[in-house]
Scaffold this active site. Sequence first.
Site, PDB file in Angstrom:
ATOM      1  N   SER A   1      43.807  38.912  46.590  1.00 19.24           N
ATOM      2  CA  SER A   1      42.730  38.150  45.948  1.00 19.24           C
ATOM      3  C   SER A   1      42.746  38.262  44.430  1.00 19.24           C
ATOM      4  CB  SER A   1      41.366  38.614  46.475  1.00 19.24           C
ATOM      5  OG  SER A   1      41.158  39.989  46.197  1.00 19.24           O
TER       6      SER A   1
ATOM      7  N   ASP B   1      32.991  45.813  41.354  1.00 18.14           N
ATOM      8  CA  ASP B   1      33.302  46.648  42.520  1.00 18.14           C
ATOM      9  C   ASP B   1      34.489  47.564  42.268  1.00 18.14           C
ATOM     10  OD1 ASP B   1      35.303  44.773  42.426  1.00 18.14           O
ATOM     11  OD2 ASP B   1      35.064  44.075  44.493  1.00 18.14           O
TER      12      ASP B   1
ATOM     13  N   HIS C   1      37.866  43.881  41.813  1.00 22.69           N
ATOM     14  CA  HIS C   1      38.055  42.492  41.380  1.00 22.69           C
ATOM     15  C   HIS C   1      37.659  42.339  39.909  1.00 22.69           C
ATOM     16  CE1 HIS C   1      37.681  42.102  45.815  1.00 22.69           C
ATOM     17  NE2 HIS C   1      38.659  41.233  45.627  1.00 22.69           N
TER      18      HIS C   1
END
Length: 219
Positions: free
Chosen positions: A15, A191, A194
């Site tokens: 991601s 977090d 990311h």
Amino acid sequence: MRLTSKEKLVMIGDSITDCERARPVGEGLFGAIGKGYVSVVDSLLSSTYPELGIRVVNMGTSGNTVLDLKERWQADVIDLKPDWLSIMIGTNDVWRQYDSPTIPEQHVYLEEYEATLDQLVTETKPLVKGIVLMTPFYIEPNTQDLMRAEMDRYGAAVKRIAEKHGTLFVDTQAAFNQVLEHLYSGTLAWDRVHPNHTGHAVIARAFLQAIGYDYNKGL
């Protein structure tokens, strides 16, 4: 700089690489390669080396581990026939061990991670001009934190593979460590995984340094 005229750079990962890239590849003009470090790399290469016509292709997929990369390697790497390949994977391989500790089938432990990544590099190296291996990272300055310590072990595995195969190597954790001496981790990633725009810039700068990008060219 390592990249030359009309070359294709494929950047694959999870991601952090994906970052809302277009699907299928190349569809849509704006935001086609996402909003993260891949976009920063593409923008800086295009603005500084416009005469080279380098194409950057984002093949990140959210949630991927190195095993997921292996499953899609033929279609998402080999079939694209890149001149250069950048790989940054490992975050989910480690993270699932901590956020889903009772679901071991989602875990990719260090030995399997290293063997799989090594296999992918071995298979691909003869087909490309160059490979850039980038470590996974955890935006946490406390090296005794359990997930940070484990991520460092996976990063060490990436370094071993890079040294074995003579690829370019980007220590993204080291790049973040320098910034973390001055900024709280929450200002780079809510977090610690990311990154925001600043965090993606950290990754992009580390990558560009590895390929010999000249910030002063044309100025």
